[in-house]
Structure formats: structure tokens, C-alpha cells
Design a protein around this motif. Sequence first.
Motif, mmCIF file in Angstrom:
data_model
loop_
_atom_site.group_PDB
_atom_site.id
_atom_site.type_symbol
_atom_site.label_atom_id
_atom_site.label_comp_id
_atom_site.label_asym_id
_atom_site.label_seq_id
_atom_site.Cartn_x
_atom_site.Cartn_y
_atom_site.Cartn_z
ATOM 1 N N GLU A 161 0.856 -1.183 0.000
ATOM 2 C CA GLU A 161 0.000 0.000 0.000
ATOM 3 C C GLU A 161 0.891 1.232 0.000
ATOM 4 N N VAL A 162 0.721 2.048 -1.027
ATOM 5 C CA VAL A 162 1.508 3.271 -1.155
ATOM 6 C C VAL A 162 0.619 4.450 -0.778
ATOM 7 N N GLY A 163 0.833 4.985 0.396
ATOM 8 C CA GLY A 163 0.039 6.121 0.858
ATOM 9 C C GLY A 163 0.890 7.384 0.886
ATOM 10 N N GLY A 164 0.257 8.506 1.134
ATOM 11 C CA GLY A 164 0.976 9.775 1.178
ATOM 12 C C GLY A 164 1.959 9.851 2.331
ATOM 13 N N THR A 165 1.659 9.175 3.426
ATOM 14 C CA THR A 165 2.516 9.236 4.613
ATOM 15 C C THR A 165 3.268 7.933 4.833
ATOM 16 N N HIS A 166 2.599 6.808 4.634
ATOM 17 C CA HIS A 166 3.220 5.513 4.921
ATOM 18 C C HIS A 166 3.155 4.544 3.750
ATOM 19 N N LEU A 167 4.136 3.639 3.771
ATOM 20 C CA LEU A 167 4.159 2.487 2.871
ATOM 21 C C LEU A 167 3.940 1.267 3.743
ATOM 22 N N GLU A 204 -3.018 -3.611 7.921
ATOM 23 C CA GLU A 204 -2.659 -4.313 6.686
ATOM 24 C C GLU A 204 -3.797 -4.295 5.650
ATOM 25 N N SER A 205 -4.880 -3.538 5.943
ATOM 26 C CA SER A 205 -6.060 -3.619 5.077
ATOM 27 C C SER A 205 -5.767 -3.269 3.614
ATOM 28 N N GLY A 206 -4.991 -2.207 3.374
ATOM 29 C CA GLY A 206 -4.706 -1.800 1.993
ATOM 30 C C GLY A 206 -3.835 -2.812 1.265
ATOM 31 N N ALA A 242 -8.954 3.157 -2.042
ATOM 32 C CA ALA A 242 -10.302 2.984 -1.485
ATOM 33 C C ALA A 242 -10.874 1.618 -1.890
ATOM 34 N N ASN A 243 -10.573 1.191 -3.106
ATOM 35 C CA ASN A 243 -11.090 -0.099 -3.583
ATOM 36 C C ASN A 243 -10.459 -1.278 -2.835
ATOM 37 N N THR A 244 -9.143 -1.235 -2.657
ATOM 38 C CA THR A 244 -8.484 -2.355 -1.967
ATOM 39 C C THR A 244 -8.949 -2.426 -0.508
ATOM 40 N N GLU A 245 -9.118 -1.256 0.087
ATOM 41 C CA GLU A 245 -9.604 -1.179 1.467
ATOM 42 C C GLU A 245 -10.970 -1.850 1.597
ATOM 43 N N LEU A 246 -11.863 -1.542 0.660
ATOM 44 C CA LEU A 246 -13.210 -2.115 0.717
ATOM 45 C C LEU A 246 -13.175 -3.629 0.488
ATOM 46 N N LEU A 247 -12.345 -4.079 -0.448
ATOM 47 C CA LEU A 247 -12.229 -5.526 -0.688
ATOM 48 C C LEU A 247 -11.778 -6.239 0.586
ATOM 49 N N CYS A 277 1.084 -6.904 -5.791
ATOM 50 C CA CYS A 277 -0.227 -6.261 -5.766
ATOM 51 C C CYS A 277 -0.109 -4.893 -5.104
ATOM 52 N N LEU A 278 -0.442 -3.847 -5.853
ATOM 53 C CA LEU A 278 -0.278 -2.492 -5.333
ATOM 54 C C LEU A 278 -1.619 -1.841 -5.011
ATOM 55 N N SER A 279 -1.600 -1.049 -3.944
ATOM 56 C CA SER A 279 -2.729 -0.208 -3.585
ATOM 57 C C SER A 279 -2.192 1.212 -3.531
ATOM 58 N N LEU A 280 -2.769 2.116 -4.327
ATOM 59 C CA LEU A 280 -2.214 3.466 -4.412
ATOM 60 C C LEU A 280 -3.253 4.555 -4.247
ATOM 61 N N ALA A 281 -2.852 5.631 -3.564
ATOM 62 C CA ALA A 281 -3.696 6.815 -3.472
ATOM 63 C C ALA A 281 -3.501 7.615 -4.756
ATOM 64 N N SER A 282 -4.050 7.089 -5.850
ATOM 65 C CA SER A 282 -3.803 7.709 -7.155
ATOM 66 C C SER A 282 -4.995 7.503 -8.072
#
Length: 298
Positions: free
Chosen positions: A10-16, A283-285, A114-119, A68-73
Motif C-alpha cells: 500500500e503506497v500512501g501519502g505518509t506511509h508504505l 494491513e487492510s490496503g 479505497a477499492n483495496t480497502e473495501l475488498l 499487488c499495489l494499492s495506491l492513493a492515485s
Amino acid sequence: MGEAYYIGIEVGGTHLRIAAADPSLRVLSFEKMRSTGLSDAEDKAAYLADLMEPVFARLGKENCRCVCLSLASLMNRERTMCFSSPNLRGFDGIPLKAMLEARVGLPVEMERDANTELLYEIEHAGLPKEGIIAGVYIGTGLGNAICIDGKAYRGATGSACELGHIPVAGLEENCGCGKKGCIELKASGRVLAAIAGEIGCPVEEIFTVHADHEKVREFITMTAIAIATEVTILDPVCVVLGGGVAAMQGFPLTQLTEKIRENLRIPDPRASFRMVRSSGAPESGAVGAVINAISLGR
Ligand SMILES: [Zn+2]
């Protein structure tokens, strides 16, 4: 020959956050770090590939089915290009999937956060895989996801589920997305921070001490209108509510739920409306990105 596994990042603005999970989603390893290194890195694919090395060393690269990547993008429909990532430097307009596949030599699947979080939440809470489930995330902005029969909905161009950017009549302020009058200008953590600044209190006190403040009430009303709009259109099985703001102490969940109901049609979905709190699991993302890849047949 070891067991098959997936790497989720999960690649977020603050944390990976980087996790390894087996096909039954058992988490084999998990690590969280600041994303400044990635933001500063010239070669994003090389940086991400280096992060995976310790996992490959431990579990065997040959056993990894997919990265598998989750991105705020914002991404294209095919989920190969990152268009715009306001909180990440150097992620605008890059073909990240191909870059990383070339670098690592493994298949890569990416999806918006948002999609990976919901899954993840659907799996975690044992929610039905059939029908529609909506996710609403009150964080810095107002995030949204829709899952249909266990798959994240992307839209015709890949830009579906931008609930925070539905227009509000009479609202003239500029939004970070480049247009005016978006509902997240009134329904997001950014608003609460501004209200706290005006009152002169710490943000943490906004619900515990200032829940009756006119502008805090307006925040609840606007958030309820956004959620009710989505429920009115979709009649989902339920709405998963998450995000940092929804997890704050004193968050007025009852008041929000009532306000949403007031704005729903009678008898349904008003009577049937159900909201589920997200687990807030770290670990949700990352694991959600793995679930997304599996849902695509990886
Ligand atoms: Zn906007």
C-alpha cells in the motif's frame, strides 16, 4: 519448493505498508514505513523492487504469484497508468505496472486505495460477495469505493466513485481536484482541521468538546447527504464506513446514521440501511491489494 504467496504494497501519502500473504490471505509478513523514501526516489520501480528483496529472500521469489499495489492515485481503467497522486511526488503520468513488471519480472496488479480497502473489509467482516457494497472513507478527503459481486467497480474510464467531488449548489470554493464546489470541501478531515483552527482547539477535541458547533453540525449534514446520495442510487447491501476521521474519539456515528436515514426514501432503503465500521486494520490496503489480484484471477 515453498508455498505460493502474494506481495501486497500500500503506497500512501505518509506511509508504505508491505505484506506477504498466502492464497488464503494468511499474513506471512508485514512492515510499515514512511513513504518519504519513495517520494524522494528518482526510480520508483527500483525503490519498490528493493523493498521486496527481503520478502523474496525469505519466501522465495519463484513462489510469488503477483505483486499487488494499492495506491492513493487516479488511474486509467486498465490500471496500468497512474495519472495523478496529489500526495506522492513523481507518480503523475507514469506507466507503473509495466515499469515494475520489467524491473521485478513478476506480474503486477494495481488498484486505487479505497477499492483495496473495501475488498479487505468485505472479506474481514464476512460481508456477502453478491450484490453491491459501498465504502465511504472520511479521511483528509472523502474517499469512496463500490464493490459489485466481489469486484471493485472502475467505471468506463476508470474514474468512478469520486463521491467527494459531487457538486453542491451554491458552493463556490475551489477544490484540489481542479473544479469548484465539491462536497468534500464541507465533508472531510480537511474541513474539521480548518474548523479546529478557527475555534482554536486541537482537532482531537472537535467531536468530544465541540460536537454542537454549527460548522461541525454542517460537516455531519454534508457527509450524510453524500452518503445518502450514493445509497439512494445504489441501494447497497450495506455501507462500510472508514477513514481516520470516522475512527476519531467521539465521532457522532448515531447522529450521522440518523441524518443519512432522514435523507433516504420510505420504506426502503431507509428501513434497510445498514452501516458497518471498518476494522481499521493496518494491513487492510496491502492485503486488499492481494484480494484484488486474486479477484482478477492471479
Ligand atoms: Zn473536487
